[in-house]
Write a protein that holds these residues in place. Structure first.
Motif, short mmCIF file in Angstrom:
data_model
loop_
_atom_site.label_atom_id
_atom_site.label_comp_id
_atom_site.label_asym_id
_atom_site.label_seq_id
_atom_site.Cartn_x
_atom_site.Cartn_y
_atom_site.Cartn_z
N PHE A 300 -11.88 11.08 10.71
CA PHE A 300 -11.53 12.07 11.37
C PHE A 300 -12.39 12.78 12.41
CE2 PHE A 300 -8.69 11.99 7.83
CZ PHE A 300 -7.81 13.14 7.76
N ARG A 301 -11.69 13.41 13.38
CA ARG A 301 -12.49 14.27 14.23
C ARG A 301 -12.78 15.58 13.72
NH1 ARG A 301 -9.45 15.38 19.54
NH2 ARG A 301 -7.73 15.26 18.18
N LEU A 302 -13.70 16.19 13.88
CA LEU A 302 -14.07 17.43 13.48
C LEU A 302 -14.08 18.32 14.57
CD1 LEU A 302 -15.34 19.56 11.31
CD2 LEU A 302 -17.82 19.35 12.18
N VAL A 303 -13.45 19.56 14.53
CA VAL A 303 -13.14 20.59 15.48
C VAL A 303 -13.81 21.82 14.86
CG1 VAL A 303 -11.61 22.07 16.70
CG2 VAL A 303 -11.32 19.75 16.75
N ALA A 304 -14.80 22.49 15.47
CA ALA A 304 -15.45 23.68 14.93
C ALA A 304 -15.24 24.56 16.27
CB ALA A 304 -16.93 23.63 14.61
N PRO A 305 -14.43 25.75 16.06
CA PRO A 305 -14.31 26.60 17.18
C PRO A 305 -15.73 27.12 17.83
CG PRO A 305 -12.53 26.95 15.75
CD PRO A 305 -13.81 26.04 15.09
N PRO A 306 -15.78 27.45 18.88
CA PRO A 306 -17.15 28.33 19.62
C PRO A 306 -17.31 29.51 18.30
CG PRO A 306 -15.34 27.97 21.33
CD PRO A 306 -14.65 27.69 20.06
N VAL A 307 -18.63 29.85 18.18
CA VAL A 307 -19.13 30.59 17.18
C VAL A 307 -18.32 31.89 17.32
CG1 VAL A 307 -21.09 31.86 16.27
CG2 VAL A 307 -21.31 29.54 16.93
N ARG A 308 -18.05 32.37 18.41
CA ARG A 308 -17.34 33.76 18.71
C ARG A 308 -16.06 33.59 18.09
NH1 ARG A 308 -15.72 31.93 23.49
NH2 ARG A 308 -13.71 33.06 24.29
N LEU A 309 -15.38 32.43 18.06
CA LEU A 309 -13.99 32.47 17.49
C LEU A 309 -14.04 31.88 16.10
CD1 LEU A 309 -12.13 30.91 20.28
CD2 LEU A 309 -12.41 33.24 19.82
N CYS A 310 -15.32 31.96 15.41
CA CYS A 310 -15.28 31.44 14.11
C CYS A 310 -15.05 32.40 13.15
CB CYS A 310 -16.64 30.47 13.63
SG CYS A 310 -16.71 28.99 14.20
N SER A 311 -15.80 33.69 13.52
CA SER A 311 -15.78 34.94 12.82
C SER A 311 -14.56 35.82 13.26
CB SER A 311 -17.02 35.75 12.80
OG SER A 311 -17.30 36.23 14.22
N ASP A 312 -14.32 36.95 12.60
CA ASP A 312 -13.28 37.49 12.65
C ASP A 312 -12.91 38.07 14.43
OD1 ASP A 312 -12.46 37.42 10.23
OD2 ASP A 312 -12.97 39.47 9.61
N ASN A 313 -11.93 37.64 15.00
CA ASN A 313 -11.78 38.00 16.32
C ASN A 313 -10.19 38.33 16.57
OD1 ASN A 313 -10.69 35.53 17.78
ND2 ASN A 313 -12.05 34.74 16.05
N ALA A 314 -9.92 38.72 17.78
CA ALA A 314 -8.41 39.21 18.16
C ALA A 314 -7.91 38.01 19.13
CB ALA A 314 -8.43 40.47 18.99
N VAL A 315 -8.82 37.17 19.62
CA VAL A 315 -8.05 35.98 20.24
C VAL A 315 -7.43 35.20 19.47
CG1 VAL A 315 -8.51 34.10 21.46
CG2 VAL A 315 -10.04 36.15 22.07
N MET A 316 -7.73 34.89 18.36
CA MET A 316 -6.87 34.04 17.44
C MET A 316 -5.56 34.94 16.93
SD MET A 316 -9.13 34.02 13.72
CE MET A 316 -8.95 35.78 12.78
#
Length: 351
Positions: A300-316
């Motif tokens: 598998f490929r692992l995808v981990a979003p940038p740290v700022r998009l891992c925690s709660d945010n409004a972009v997602m």
């Protein structure tokens, strides 16, 4: 071309707003942390969180819209986290979003916070070659630890999850046992870098068992017993060793559960080859490294979003609005905020 979407996130202790256009470009984003308000209490106080959202959200949205360089009438829709989460904050963000929708004559999207994490990987440019369905989501946060097959917008199959504490909750509780600052996760990761991860043979709950359920309460109890045995005045070196050993146990458990989840995923969806990790715990470097090794072992490929998009945010949240509005899906203005909103029921809504 689809117009930009305003996203609003107020499910816990971040007051966030973002504007994302139809191509997934982030035109503006802002997150206001409430750490100062909650730190004296060693955790999030729901009433304080709700009042802080109420005090700052309108200005946060005005600031974000100004930074994006557009007016409310230029929006194609507004998306607000409507669950799951702390009900007071959800009501603030959901009702504010409805107000924007009414005043601007645009659609409103009630976003499931968990689906927003799940769809982050589909932001254009984040994953080389994109993130086509289906893929495996490992959601790791303070309130959720779940393995989910993401098969489409609003279509999710829960493969397993925690039977007690979530991973982030375990980090916070162990940090408190060690007398570390809140929030506990980052503080524990920092001091763990100074310790010996082999110094304490903590258990690996659920490891090697069939399925991909998780459990952290026994591990937390083992740490508590160790701290009690050492005594009330732990040195920094002792704290570091306990933290490092606990973190290593969590990493090994998560890697084992991820391998099982990937096996389950390929059994159901043979073409699946993408493991997405999201949530606050995905910011932990040791966790990312352990999951990267696990993913490689299963092809598998692992995808981990940038740290700022891992925690709660409004972009997602805004991006989830884009994904849903593209399909012509929006919500009526009588939709309620929901403190509990399992991903499993989204398929019926989307269908």
């Amino acid at each position: 071309m689809m117009k930009p979407v305003l996203g609003i996130e107020t499910s816990c202790d971040e007051t966030a707003a973002a504007v994302v256009d139809g191509d997934g470009r982030i035109l503006a984003e802002a997150v206001l942390s409430q750490l100062g308000e909650h730190a004296p209490f060693g955790g999030v106080v729901p009433e304080i969180a709700a009042r802080t959202h109420l005090r700052h959200l309108s200005e946060q949205v005005r600031h974000t819209m100004a930074a994006a360089g557009i007016g409310f009438t230029d929006l194609g829709g507004v998306a607000a986290t409507s669950g799951p989460g702390l009900i007071g904050g959800l009501i603030v963000g959901c009702q504010f979003g409805k107000g924007v929708a009414i005043a601007s004559h645009i659609p409103f999207v009630a976003v499931n916070h968990l689906e927003a994490h799940a769809l982050t990987a589909r932001l254009p440019g984040l994953v080389k070659g994109g993130a086509p369905f289906p893929y495996l989501l490992f959601l790791l946060s303070g309130g959720h630890s779940q393995c989910i097959a993401v098969t489409g917008i609003g279509q999710h199959v829960r493969l397993g999850g925690t039977v007690d504490d979530a991973a982030g909750e375990a980090f916070d509780k162990v940090a408190k046992l060690l007398g570390l600052d809140w929030p506990g996760g980052p503080a524990l990761e920092k001091i763990a870098s100074e310790g010996d991860p082999t110094s304490h043979p903590f258990p690996r709950p659920m490891a090697r068992r069939p399925g991909c359920d998780l459990s952290f309460s026994g591990l937390k109890t083992a740490v508590a017993q160790t701290v009690l045995r050492i005594g009330p005045e732990l040195t920094r070196e002792q704290r570091a060793d306990v933290a490092a050993s606990f973190q290593q146990a969590v990493v090994e458990v998560l890697a084992d559960r991820a391998r099982h989840a990937m096996d389950m995923m390929q059994g159901r969806f043979p073409r699946a080859n993408l493991l997405v990790v999201a949530g606050g715990v995905a910011s932990n470097a040791a966790v990312r490294a352990g999951l990267a090794d696990a993913a490689m072992s299963r092809g598998f490929r692992l995808v981990a979003p940038p740290v700022r998009l891992c925690s709660d945010n409004a972009v997602m949240v805004a991006w989830t609005g884009v994904e849903r509005l593209r399909r012509g899906w929006s919500d009526s203005l009588d939709v309620n905020a929901r403190p509990r909103w399992p991903l499993d029921i989204l398929e019926a809504v989307a269908g």
